[in-house]
Design a protein around this motif. Structure first.
Motif, PDB file in Angstrom:
ATOM      1  N   TYR A  84     -69.580  66.674  58.392  1.00 49.09           N
ATOM      2  CA  TYR A  84     -69.387  67.068  56.996  1.00 49.09           C
ATOM      3  C   TYR A  84     -67.994  67.668  56.865  1.00 49.09           C
ATOM      4  CZ  TYR A  84     -70.506  71.828  58.562  1.00 49.09           C
ATOM      5  OH  TYR A  84     -70.503  73.034  59.219  1.00 49.09           O
ATOM      6  N   ARG A 118     -82.920  65.334  56.318  1.00 54.13           N
ATOM      7  CA  ARG A 118     -82.270  65.445  55.006  1.00 54.13           C
ATOM      8  C   ARG A 118     -83.183  66.297  54.150  1.00 54.13           C
ATOM      9  NH1 ARG A 118     -79.802  62.334  50.475  1.00 54.13           N
ATOM     10  NH2 ARG A 118     -80.173  63.788  48.771  1.00 54.13           N
ATOM     11  N   ASN A 133     -73.231  62.578  49.788  1.00 54.78           N
ATOM     12  CA  ASN A 133     -73.778  62.125  51.073  1.00 54.78           C
ATOM     13  C   ASN A 133     -73.466  60.645  51.206  1.00 54.78           C
ATOM     14  OD1 ASN A 133     -75.039  64.583  51.866  1.00 54.78           O
ATOM     15  ND2 ASN A 133     -76.651  64.211  50.381  1.00 54.78           N
ATOM     16  N   ARG A 145     -75.699  72.292  61.489  1.00 57.78           N
ATOM     17  CA  ARG A 145     -75.108  71.121  60.852  1.00 57.78           C
ATOM     18  C   ARG A 145     -74.223  70.472  61.896  1.00 57.78           C
ATOM     19  NH1 ARG A 145     -73.117  72.762  54.916  1.00 57.78           N
ATOM     20  NH2 ARG A 145     -72.986  70.501  54.697  1.00 57.78           N
ATOM     21  N   ASN A 147     -70.846  64.910  53.148  1.00 57.90           N
ATOM     22  CA  ASN A 147     -71.574  64.630  54.395  1.00 57.90           C
ATOM     23  C   ASN A 147     -71.381  63.153  54.718  1.00 57.90           C
ATOM     24  OD1 ASN A 147     -72.982  67.186  54.877  1.00 57.90           O
ATOM     25  ND2 ASN A 147     -74.008  66.740  52.960  1.00 57.90           N
ATOM     26  N   LEU A 190     -79.105  58.483  52.625  1.00 55.31           N
ATOM     27  CA  LEU A 190     -77.816  58.685  51.959  1.00 55.31           C
ATOM     28  C   LEU A 190     -77.898  58.357  50.473  1.00 55.31           C
ATOM     29  CD1 LEU A 190     -75.532  57.198  54.733  1.00 55.31           C
ATOM     30  CD2 LEU A 190     -75.754  59.593  54.105  1.00 55.31           C
ATOM     31  N   ASP A 210     -78.609  68.662  51.471  1.00 58.54           N
ATOM     32  CA  ASP A 210     -77.922  68.860  52.755  1.00 58.54           C
ATOM     33  C   ASP A 210     -78.523  67.975  53.846  1.00 58.54           C
ATOM     34  OD1 ASP A 210     -76.249  70.724  51.693  1.00 58.54           O
ATOM     35  OD2 ASP A 210     -77.343  72.484  52.428  1.00 58.54           O
ATOM     36  N   ILE A 211     -77.668  67.604  54.804  1.00 60.63           N
ATOM     37  CA  ILE A 211     -78.116  66.906  56.016  1.00 60.63           C
ATOM     38  C   ILE A 211     -77.908  67.885  57.169  1.00 60.63           C
ATOM     39  CG2 ILE A 211     -77.540  65.024  57.601  1.00 60.63           C
ATOM     40  CD1 ILE A 211     -76.879  63.333  55.093  1.00 60.63           C
TER      41      ILE A 211
END
Length: 745
Positions: free
Chosen positions: A104, A367, A44, A395, A113, A134, A411-412
């Motif tokens: 991503y 996030r 990320n 996403r 990402n 991040l 994951d974002i």
């Protein structure tokens, strides 16, 4: 295959038939990006830098080389397309990033990402909230401009959130590029233990490729778009320099890395793997900064940067993220470390870091820090305890949404229809009272009056203001009853101007912005004691409260805060009434009596007082505190503070004298100058009140070649003539003649 997935496949084939892409390609792309990777194969990262350093161009190249987009476009799109990550029409017109955008992509079987952030100081909150979520970042520096004012701001933000990062010196092809000077600035201005891991093969027009110091190879970027990376031997005339810089790299690493330090002392030559592992270890600890080189616009150095992101930046499992368990609401609880395993063994924990209104409703970027979230699950807002059903999980690829069935830790992603604020924590267990550290929000520095040009647009105006203030916490809105006008506050003139244009474009509501108003403050010059009795008896329950103490100025570095200290001993002022005294002090400080601005930099020391067994109440002590502060306004010595901005001006040498003269005229103090190859950088501190209209003036003085940036530095006492003007203006607005002012107080 589930019914939902079957429908999605049908839609993919239907949409593919309308484009040039074959349905099979479209479906295989969907499968490729929907697949979940192991934790070790996720990165990320954010792309951050000073304005116009090439962040968005770099992100465009990254997406092209990883196969995410089929063609590259320029930021100031000559072909009327513009960069993928600049999805807003205003961004494409102005050639700047206004909102951070997420995407991503996949590189060498790793899922990356990426959040592309704005460089302009006016949109600094976008950088704040991106860095909050991040794990790593790429700090882009211009090979000509070097370390600039916003670079220092971004560096401070990375330090605040403890984000490891790589430095990428961009624009090697520009006239006057000098990466060696930039490295010196990183060491001197930013205090980084930094060293090159790349060297340029030629600069400016001669830029042909880069030299890898660790592998001791030359890299050339062939093909129409630099997509073919060709490795070669280091040219004979550069070998001595590569050896020298390699030795320098090992020396800088040895200073902070125990293992490499031992090899260095034993005079053993470390292997390539030893160096790479040492760089990774110390980049994660933020004790070393690897410096890479390239030119995104000319398609050189981007693939090695992607490799470095995988090699040196952390995956979500290597970053420690904590949350606070609050046993009781609003209490300070114990801190726990969140588990980033990509399974559902632990409850889901996510942080909302950005809000955006789309055509489908409010889009909330989150996030996932722990657990798994699936479509159809219920989640709870830890702050409000509201329950939300997750109907859609998406996403983001810039402004395009790609639906997924589930998201895992690291994951974002984004959700629809969630009513929340930026910085809210979400959990999937209502009993789990967790909260994560919120995002630092800087205070606005510029205010302007605003009103719709047509009265019939008032509804649209209200909708626009409600949306923008919710999306952007640095954009604030209030009604001033004294001046009978609506005031918006933000981080700069450009910030407010952009929102005014967005109101017209997105809500069909043209607005008029008044002259910018600066957020002046009032403070004390010397301590002043108070002894105030509030007594009211008019039948029924009376009011009785007495407060005694001292109000005194805080030190200059604390002149933006208010402090309340309870120094009472015994029961003269019962403890349950102390909050009332504090509220009375803070409430009165919202508007000073000198110029009508907020009071700051003052400490209220409550030392004694008196109460009545029947007539005393929290309200009585609230009013007593207000009266005491008003007395101190009359008796004490007060002054007005103004915001001082740190200004950095870059201009050609021939205009040096003219620009310095103009800055002096605006009340600026020159703190330093720096020159390199025909260009000068001037550093100055100038009152914000004197900086309005400077952009146009600088352009005319330097024939359009000069540019400047500024950011808030501190509050400082303003000049006597400015203070006199502010006091006179306030008295005229309030209808108070100078000799009547005391009577009114």
């Amino acid at each position: 295959m589930t019914i939902i997935n079957a429908f999605r496949v049908v839609n993919i084939f239907r949409n593919a038939s309308k484009s040039n892409v074959s349905p099979i390609q479209k479906y295989s792309s969907y499968v490729k990006y929907a697949e979940h990777k192991q934790l070790e194969k996720i990165r990320n990262i954010g792309i951050s830098a000073h304005i116009d350093s090439g962040k968005t161009t770099l992100t465009e190249r990254i997406l092209f080389y990883t196969g995410r987009i089929d063609a590259m476009h320029e930021v100031r799109g000559k072909d009327n397309v513009g960069a993928v990550m600049d999805s807003m029409e205003l961004e494409r017109q102005r050639g700047i990033t206004i909102q951070s955008a997420a995407t991503y992509t996949i590189w060498k079987d790793h899922n990356i990402n990426i959040i592309d952030t704005p460089g302009h100081v006016d949109f600094t909150v976008e950088v704040e909230r991106a860095l909050r979520v991040l794990d790593g970042a790429v700090l882009v520096l211009c090979a000509v401009g070097g370390v600039q004012s916003q670079t220092l701001t971004v560096n401070r933000q990375m330090k605040r959130y403890n984000v490891p990062f790589l430095a990428f010196i961009n624009k090697l092809d520009r006239l006057g590029s000098n990466p060696y000077r930039v490295l010196k600035q990183m060491r001197s201005k930013m205090n980084h233990n930094a060293a090159f891991i790349h060297l340029p093969i030629g600069l400016e027009k001669e830029c042909q490729g880069i030299l890898d110091i660790i592998e001791e190879k030359a890299m050339y970027f062939d093909g129409d778009y630099g997509e073919i990376v060709r490795l070669d031997e280091v040219p004979q005339d550069r070998r001595a320099e590569v050896q020298e810089r390699r030795h320098e790299l090992i020396e800088h690493l040895s200073n902070v890395d125990e293992h490499l330090g031992e090899l260095f002392l034993e005079e053993k030559t470390p292997t390539v793997e030893d160096i790479k592992q040492a760089i990774r270890r110390n980049t994660l600890k933020r004790t070393f900064t690897p410096v890479l080189l390239g030119t995104a616009l000319k398609n050189k150095g981007v693939q090695p940067l992607l490799d470095a992101v995988l090699t040196y930046l952390p995956h979500p499992g290597e970053v420690e993220n904590t949350a606070i368990i609050n046993e009781v609401k609003d209490s300070e609880g114990q801190t726990i470390i969140l588990d980033p395993k990509r399974d559902n063994s632990k409850p889901f924990v996510g942080l909302a870091f950005k809000l955006e209104l789309s055509k489908f409703g409010q889009l909330t970027y989150l996030r996932c820090y722990q657990g798994v979230l699936k479509r159809g699950d219920n989640i709870y807002n830890a702050r409000t305890s509201k329950k939300v059903k997750v109907s859609r999980l998406v996403r983001m690829h810039s402004n395009n949404m790609e639906e997924v069935n589930e998201v895992l830790a690291g994951d974002i992603f984004a959700l629809f229809g969630v009513d929340c604020a930026s910085g809210d924590t979400f959990v999937n267990d209502a009993k789990l009272n967790l909260s994560m550290e919120s995002i630092h929000i800087p205070d606005p520095v510029v205010s302007m009056s605003i009103k719709p040009k047509n009265n019939k647009d008032r509804d649209n105006f209200s909708k626009a203001v409600a949306r923008f203030t919710k999306e952007d916490p640095t954009f604030q809105f209030r009604y001033d009853p004294d001046n009978k006008e609506t005031i918006v506050s933000g981080m700069g003139e450009l910030h407010l101007e952009i929102y005014a244009q967005r109101m017209e474009r997105e809500y069909n509501c043209p607005v008029e912005l008044g002259k910018p108003k600066v957020a002046f403050r009032e403070t004390m010059m010397s301590p002043c004691s108070f002894d105030y009795l509030h007594k009211k008896q008019s039948g029924g329950a009376g009011q009785y409260a007495k407060v005694t103490g001292i109000m005194e100025p805080l030190p200059p570095h604390q002149n933006t805060v208010l402090e309340f200290v309870d120094e009472t001993i015994g029961t003269n002022v019962p403890k349950q009434f102390i909050p009332g005294v504090e509220r009375g002090f803070l409430d009165t400080c919202q508007k000073g009596y000198l110029s009508g601005h907020k009071v700051s930099g003052v400490r209220f020391r409550l030392q004694d007082g008196a109460h009545h067994i029947v007539d005393s109440s929290e309200l009585a002590f609230f009013l007593a505190a207000k009266g005491a502060v008003k007395d101190v306004f009359d008796e004490g010595a007060w002054q007005v503070l103004e915001p001082i901005m740190f200004v950095e001006v870059v201009l050609p040498d021939e205009y040096h004298g003219t620009v310095i003269g103009q800055l002096n005229k605006r009340g600026g103090i020159i703190t330093g100058t720096e020159g390199a190859e025909g260009w000068t950088t001037i550093y100055a501190e100038v009152p914000l009140n004197n900086m309005f209209g400077y952009a146009g003036e600088l352009r005319s003085m330097t024939q359009g070649k000069g540019e400047f940036s500024m950011e808030y530095s501190r509050y400082s006492p303003c000049l006597p003539d400015v203070q006199e003007q502010l006091i006179r203006k306030y008295q005229e607005e309030m209808g108070i003649l100078p000799d009547q002012k005391k009577k009114k107080n």
